[in-house]
Design a protein around this motif. Structure first.
Motif, PDB file in Angstrom:
ATOM      1  N   TRP A  86     -17.229  12.152  -1.938  1.00 14.01           N
ATOM      2  CA  TRP A  86     -16.056  11.746  -1.168  1.00 14.01           C
ATOM      3  C   TRP A  86     -16.437  10.740  -0.091  1.00 14.01           C
ATOM      4  O   TRP A  86     -15.695   9.780   0.165  1.00 14.01           O
ATOM      5  CB  TRP A  86     -15.387  12.967  -0.542  1.00 14.01           C
ATOM      6  N   ARG A  87     -17.590  10.941   0.533  1.00 10.66           N
ATOM      7  CA  ARG A  87     -18.040   9.974   1.539  1.00 10.66           C
ATOM      8  C   ARG A  87     -18.297   8.618   0.896  1.00 10.66           C
ATOM      9  O   ARG A  87     -18.060   7.577   1.510  1.00 10.66           O
ATOM     10  CB  ARG A  87     -19.289  10.477   2.246  1.00 10.66           C
ATOM     11  N   GLY A  88     -18.784   8.622  -0.339  1.00 16.46           N
ATOM     12  CA  GLY A  88     -18.983   7.355  -1.032  1.00 16.46           C
ATOM     13  C   GLY A  88     -17.689   6.608  -1.261  1.00 16.46           C
ATOM     14  O   GLY A  88     -17.681   5.378  -1.318  1.00 16.46           O
ATOM     15  N   SER A  89     -16.584   7.341  -1.361  1.00 14.76           N
ATOM     16  CA  SER A  89     -15.286   6.691  -1.567  1.00 14.76           C
ATOM     17  C   SER A  89     -14.715   6.108  -0.284  1.00 14.76           C
ATOM     18  O   SER A  89     -13.688   5.417  -0.327  1.00 14.76           O
ATOM     19  CB  SER A  89     -14.288   7.697  -2.156  1.00 14.76           C
ATOM     20  N   LEU A  90     -15.318   6.379   0.867  1.00 18.36           N
ATOM     21  CA  LEU A  90     -14.806   5.888   2.150  1.00 18.36           C
ATOM     22  C   LEU A  90     -15.262   4.468   2.462  1.00 18.36           C
ATOM     23  O   LEU A  90     -14.801   3.881   3.445  1.00 18.36           O
ATOM     24  CB  LEU A  90     -15.259   6.817   3.281  1.00 18.36           C
ATOM     25  N   ILE A  91     -16.161   3.911   1.647  1.00 19.46           N
ATOM     26  CA  ILE A  91     -16.713   2.584   1.913  1.00 19.46           C
ATOM     27  C   ILE A  91     -15.623   1.529   1.746  1.00 19.46           C
ATOM     28  O   ILE A  91     -15.016   1.419   0.679  1.00 19.46           O
ATOM     29  CB  ILE A  91     -17.890   2.291   0.974  1.00 19.46           C
ATOM     30  N   ARG A  92     -15.368   0.779   2.805  1.00 20.49           N
ATOM     31  CA  ARG A  92     -14.336  -0.255   2.777  1.00 20.49           C
ATOM     32  C   ARG A  92     -14.513  -1.198   3.959  1.00 20.49           C
ATOM     33  O   ARG A  92     -15.294  -0.933   4.866  1.00 20.49           O
ATOM     34  CB  ARG A  92     -12.945   0.374   2.839  1.00 20.49           C
ATOM     35  N   VAL A  93     -13.777  -2.285   3.947  1.00 21.16           N
ATOM     36  CA  VAL A  93     -13.744  -3.220   5.068  1.00 21.16           C
ATOM     37  C   VAL A  93     -12.290  -3.396   5.470  1.00 21.16           C
ATOM     38  O   VAL A  93     -11.424  -3.606   4.617  1.00 21.16           O
ATOM     39  CB  VAL A  93     -14.360  -4.581   4.704  1.00 21.16           C
ATOM     40  N   VAL A  94     -12.018  -3.297   6.768  1.00 24.54           N
ATOM     41  CA  VAL A  94     -10.662  -3.442   7.288  1.00 24.54           C
ATOM     42  C   VAL A  94     -10.633  -4.648   8.228  1.00 24.54           C
ATOM     43  O   VAL A  94     -11.439  -4.724   9.166  1.00 24.54           O
ATOM     44  CB  VAL A  94     -10.200  -2.171   8.034  1.00 24.54           C
ATOM     45  N   LEU A  95      -9.726  -5.574   7.963  1.00 24.92           N
ATOM     46  CA  LEU A  95      -9.549  -6.745   8.821  1.00 24.92           C
ATOM     47  C   LEU A  95      -8.425  -6.443   9.799  1.00 24.92           C
ATOM     48  O   LEU A  95      -7.251  -6.463   9.439  1.00 24.92           O
ATOM     49  CB  LEU A  95      -9.216  -7.978   7.976  1.00 24.92           C
TER      50      LEU A  95
END
Length: 218
Positions: A86-95
């Motif tokens: 689940w932590r692996g699914s949290l990877i993202r970039v927010v502008l």
């Protein structure tokens, strides 16, 4: 930020089926003016596997076959695996307006647009990296690369989006340029809390403790 990012040319970087891909990929700003760059296919797979691990842990716990100690050990392993996935699914970039937020598995980094010196691929692994004016680097190795790169350069799209965002914010005058003087704080890092992964980790620790207790008692 909402209009500046599109005016910077991002609307031309979507490959075939522009209007559909824009909608599916979620590049339009939300109500808070944020654009989320997420590998949705990866998120779906990882969260599906995580839910499967939790389901298997529940099945083992409800099954009366085997020793309670063994069931606790299996549950601890499954819950720990589910938390990690689940932590692996949290990877993202927010502008965000004035900021680029990189969310990793354990921490997220908040970079004001005024601190962005360049985004490059000069690393030995060839992954996208962000360099600040203070000399700090943020590696996007876990975010970079996706299934959609086989269809069109999706990782390149994300890198261009971050460059366009920083450029649009600077040209709009909403963030001061680098150098001395008042301005936003520099690079900030915080622990990445999760309302799903953290309880799963606590459950894994609890089951591990129960297995140890049953082993010592027995």
């Amino acid at each position: 930020m909402t209009s500046g990012l599109w005016q910077a040319g991002l609307r031309d970087w979507y490959g075939p089926g522009t209007s559909i891909v824009q909608r599916v990929r979620g590049y339009r700003p939300n109500r808070r003016g944020e654009i989320k760059l997420v590998r949705w296919l990866r998120v779906g797979i990882l969260r599906g596997l995580s839910c499967g691990a939790v389901g298997f842990a529940l099945y083992v716990q409800l099954d009366a076959v085997g020793l309670a100690r063994d069931r606790a050990v299996v549950d601890a392993m499954m819950l720990a695996t589910a938390s990690f996935l689940w932590r692996g699914s949290l990877i993202r970039v927010v502008l965000r307006p004035g900021e680029i937020v990189c969310s990793g598995m354990w921490r997220h980094a908040v970079v004001p647009c005024s601190e962005v010196k360049r985004l490059h691929r000069d690393t030995w692994r060839g992954h996208l990296a962000l360099e600040t004016h203070g000399g700090e680097n943020i590696d996007f190795a876990l975010f970079d690369g996706s299934f959609w790169d086989l269809y069109y350069d999706f990782s390149g799209v994300c890198g261009d989006a971050m460059r366009a965002h920083a450029r649009a914010e600077s040209e709009a005058g909403s963030v001061p340029g680098p150098g001395p003087g008042p301005g936003p704080a520099g690079l900030r890092r915080y622990f990445n809390w999760s309302v799903v992964a953290d309880p799963l980790a606590v459950g894994a620790v609890f089951c591990g403790g129960m297995a140890l207790y049953l082993t010592v008692r027995g």
